[in-house]
Scaffold this active site. Structure first.
Site, PDB file in Angstrom:
ATOM      1  N   GLY A   1       4.940   0.828  -7.917  1.00  0.00           N
ATOM      2  CA  GLY A   1       4.635   0.988  -9.328  1.00  0.00           C
ATOM      3  C   GLY A   1       5.912   0.742 -10.104  1.00  0.00           C
ATOM      4  O   GLY A   1       6.926   0.331  -9.521  1.00  0.00           O
TER       5      GLY A   1
ATOM      6  N   GLY B   1       8.966   1.900 -11.121  1.00  0.00           N
ATOM      7  CA  GLY B   1       9.906   2.999 -10.925  1.00  0.00           C
ATOM      8  C   GLY B   1       9.749   3.693  -9.597  1.00  0.00           C
ATOM      9  O   GLY B   1      10.555   4.539  -9.241  1.00  0.00           O
ATOM     10  N   GLY B   2       8.714   3.347  -8.837  1.00  0.00           N
ATOM     11  CA  GLY B   2       8.525   4.063  -7.581  1.00  0.00           C
ATOM     12  C   GLY B   2       7.800   3.245  -6.532  1.00  0.00           C
ATOM     13  O   GLY B   2       7.270   2.176  -6.808  1.00  0.00           O
TER      14      GLY B   2
ATOM     15  N   VAL C   1       5.061   3.670  -3.136  1.00  0.00           N
ATOM     16  CA  VAL C   1       4.092   4.550  -2.481  1.00  0.00           C
ATOM     17  C   VAL C   1       3.996   4.143  -1.008  1.00  0.00           C
ATOM     18  O   VAL C   1       3.794   2.970  -0.692  1.00  0.00           O
ATOM     19  CB  VAL C   1       2.701   4.459  -3.149  1.00  0.00           C
TER      20      VAL C   1
ATOM     21  N   ASP D   1      -3.535   6.551 -19.149  1.00  0.00           N
ATOM     22  CA  ASP D   1      -3.296   5.295 -18.434  1.00  0.00           C
ATOM     23  C   ASP D   1      -4.462   4.978 -17.491  1.00  0.00           C
ATOM     24  O   ASP D   1      -4.255   4.606 -16.333  1.00  0.00           O
ATOM     25  CB  ASP D   1      -1.978   5.402 -17.652  1.00  0.00           C
TER      26      ASP D   1
ATOM     27  N   GLY E   1       2.229   0.337  -1.882  1.00  0.00           N
ATOM     28  CA  GLY E   1       2.349  -0.383  -3.145  1.00  0.00           C
ATOM     29  C   GLY E   1       3.579   0.056  -3.913  1.00  0.00           C
ATOM     30  O   GLY E   1       4.255   1.017  -3.551  1.00  0.00           O
TER      31      GLY E   1
HETATM   32  N1  LIG Z   1      -2.864   8.236  -3.022  1.00  0.00           N
HETATM   33  C1  LIG Z   1      -2.835   6.943  -2.703  1.00  0.00           C
HETATM   34  N2  LIG Z   1      -3.494   6.493  -1.614  1.00  0.00           N
HETATM   35  C2  LIG Z   1      -3.474   5.180  -1.288  1.00  0.00           C
HETATM   36  N3  LIG Z   1      -2.826   4.223  -1.997  1.00  0.00           N
HETATM   37  C3  LIG Z   1      -2.160   4.615  -3.093  1.00  0.00           C
HETATM   38  C4  LIG Z   1      -2.115   5.985  -3.509  1.00  0.00           C
HETATM   39  N4  LIG Z   1      -1.379   6.066  -4.654  1.00  0.00           N
HETATM   40  C5  LIG Z   1      -0.983   4.814  -4.931  1.00  0.00           C
HETATM   41  N5  LIG Z   1      -1.441   3.934  -4.001  1.00  0.00           N
HETATM   42  C6  LIG Z   1      -1.205   2.482  -3.978  1.00  0.00           C
HETATM   43  O1  LIG Z   1       0.108   2.241  -4.416  1.00  0.00           O
HETATM   44  C7  LIG Z   1       0.098   1.374  -5.557  1.00  0.00           C
HETATM   45  C8  LIG Z   1       1.232   1.763  -6.492  1.00  0.00           C
HETATM   46  O2  LIG Z   1       0.897   2.997  -7.108  1.00  0.00           O
HETATM   47  P1  LIG Z   1       1.671   3.548  -8.362  1.00  0.00           P
HETATM   48  O3  LIG Z   1       0.904   4.723  -8.846  1.00  0.00           O
HETATM   49  O4  LIG Z   1       3.091   3.778  -8.009  1.00  0.00           O
HETATM   50  O5  LIG Z   1       1.687   2.349  -9.369  1.00  0.00           O
HETATM   51  P2  LIG Z   1       0.517   1.564 -10.139  1.00  0.00           P
HETATM   52  O6  LIG Z   1      -0.517   2.540 -10.625  1.00  0.00           O
HETATM   53  O7  LIG Z   1       0.008   0.439  -9.289  1.00  0.00           O
HETATM   54  O8  LIG Z   1       1.318   0.936 -11.348  1.00  0.00           O
HETATM   55  P3  LIG Z   1       1.937   1.700 -12.589  1.00  0.00           P
HETATM   56  O9  LIG Z   1       3.157   2.383 -12.115  1.00  0.00           O
HETATM   57  O10 LIG Z   1       2.199   0.625 -13.502  1.00  0.00           O
HETATM   58  O11 LIG Z   1       0.877   2.644 -13.106  1.00  0.00           O
HETATM   59  C9  LIG Z   1      -1.294   1.518  -6.154  1.00  0.00           C
HETATM   60  O12 LIG Z   1      -1.688   0.398  -6.874  1.00  0.00           O
HETATM   61  C10 LIG Z   1      -2.154   1.765  -4.922  1.00  0.00           C
HETATM   62  O13 LIG Z   1      -2.521   0.519  -4.355  1.00  0.00           O
END
Ligand SMILES: Nc1ncnc2c1ncn2[C@@H]1O[C@H](COP(=O)(O)OP(=O)(O)OP(=O)(O)O)[C@@H](O)[C@H]1O
Length: 344
Positions: A62, A64-65, A67, A195, A60
């Protein structure tokens, strides 16, 4: 644009010191068991170098980053790798908050929080209380901060809601209990998550929900103290976040956002999440409305009643009502909610 929004979002001043690191910081001695799951366990090996990891897929994005799902080449354990990239022009506040996020995840250690197995500053593993700069590596090509995290193979609660739309009260109660236990741990360390929302609540292979993403988290001096640390609403324009934001964060003047309210904001957000799980859509506004800043502000200021599902039990109604109390001083605390009949 998304980067800009995230940069603005992360400009919240965070001048307070963190609690001391755990004695044996996150990056504990490995006790890897070869027979275990594809996903890494608490006893997973220490990762010394990002080259030990092989990218398998993008999980996924987010603000700025990105995953990634990754595999440790030596052990075949699976992790999630979150990479935050900073361009050379990135605002100092963004770097500072990312460094703060890294310092927080290195200190937290709870079964209710997604585990971080290592933080890499421009590819260099940081140890217990190393200072993380998030600064440029001098190459002129920007810099990055990477988090090796426990892989949550069930995805996020948001994914779950997309697939199933609504959850039964029994499941919602289980989700709420785990989030509250995680919040009790964090608040005990004076950490405000800031958050709580479905995309930041992740589910592992066993169906257990854990809190993730400390991208806007911070440490407060003391609950009830006069620090204020007032939230500047102009810094937080990201819709996914402001939709779960409490009235006192929206409008500190009207809702008396002086000291001590910041932990209560996490409780409000949980209340919104719990209601969303039951209604099957974002609950504070009508089905066709957009959760933009102005609409949410009207709901916070003038909305009297929160819509409950018709079939909701009295316990559910009471639990949500205690979370969504507009006056943060009257809102239930995490400890009170853990004793609530909806969970018991
Ligand atoms: N530890 C993890 N294991 C599995 N999937 C993950 C994990 N961390 C993040 N993801 C997946 O990656 C996506 C992006 O995560 P990220 O924390 O970068 O952003 P977000 O929470 O979706 O958005 P924001 O940055 O606005 O909070 C998540 O929605 C999730 O589906």
């Amino acid at each position: 644009m998304a980067t800009l929004v995230r940069e603005r979002r992360h400009q919240q001043a965070l001048e307070l010191p963190l609690p001391p690191p755990l004695p044996a910081a996150k990056f504990r001695t490995p006790t890897y068991s070869p027979g275990l799951s594809p996903a890494a366990t608490p006893g997973s090996p220490v990762i010394g170098n990002l080259f030990e990891l092989e990218k398998l897929a993008v999980l996924g994005h987010g603000n700025g980053g990105t995953v990634y799902k990754v595999r440790h080449k030596g052990t075949s354990s699976i992790y999630a790798l979150k990479v935050l990239r900073f361009h050379d022009h990135a605002a100092a506040g963004f770097r500072q908050q990312a460094a703060r996020e890294a310092e927080i995840v290195k200190r937290v250690d709870s079964p209710f929080i997604v585990r971080c197995h290592g933080v890499f500053d421009n590819g260099r593993l940081t140890a217990g209380d190393d200072v993380i700069t998030g600064g440029s590596d001098g190459s002129g090509g920007g810099s990055n901060l990477s988090f090796v995290m426990e892989y949550m193979e069930g995805g996020s609660l948001q994914d779950l809601l997309r697939a199933r739309q609504r959850l039964p009260e029994k499941e919602i109660s289980g989700v709420a209990r785990r989030v509250l236990r995680g919040l009790r741990y964090l608040h005990g360390m004076k950490i405000v998550h800031g958050d709580i929302k479905p995309s930041n609540l992740l589910v592992n292979g066993g169906g257990e929900v854990k809190i993730a993403d400390f991208g806007v988290s911070h440490v407060v001096e003391c609950q009830g103290g006069g620090k204020g640390n007032a939230w500047d609403s102009s810094r937080d324009t990201f819709m996914g976040t402001c939709a779960y934001m409490s009235p006192e964060r929206f409008d500190p003047e009207r809702w008396d956002g002086g000291g001590g309210w910041e932990f209560a904001g996490d409780v409000w957000s949980l209340g919104v999440v719990v209601l969303e799980c039951s209604l099957g859509r974002f609950p504070l506004i009508g089905p066709g409305q957009r959760p933009d800043w102005a609409t949410l502000m009207c709901v916070m200021c003038f909305g009297e009643r929160v819509e409950m599902p018709e079939t909701a039990s009295p316990e559910f109604r009471s639990f949500v009502g205690r979370c969504l109390e507009k006056d943060w001083r009257k809102r239930a605390t995490v400890d009170e909610l853990l004793e609530h009949p909806f969970l018991n």
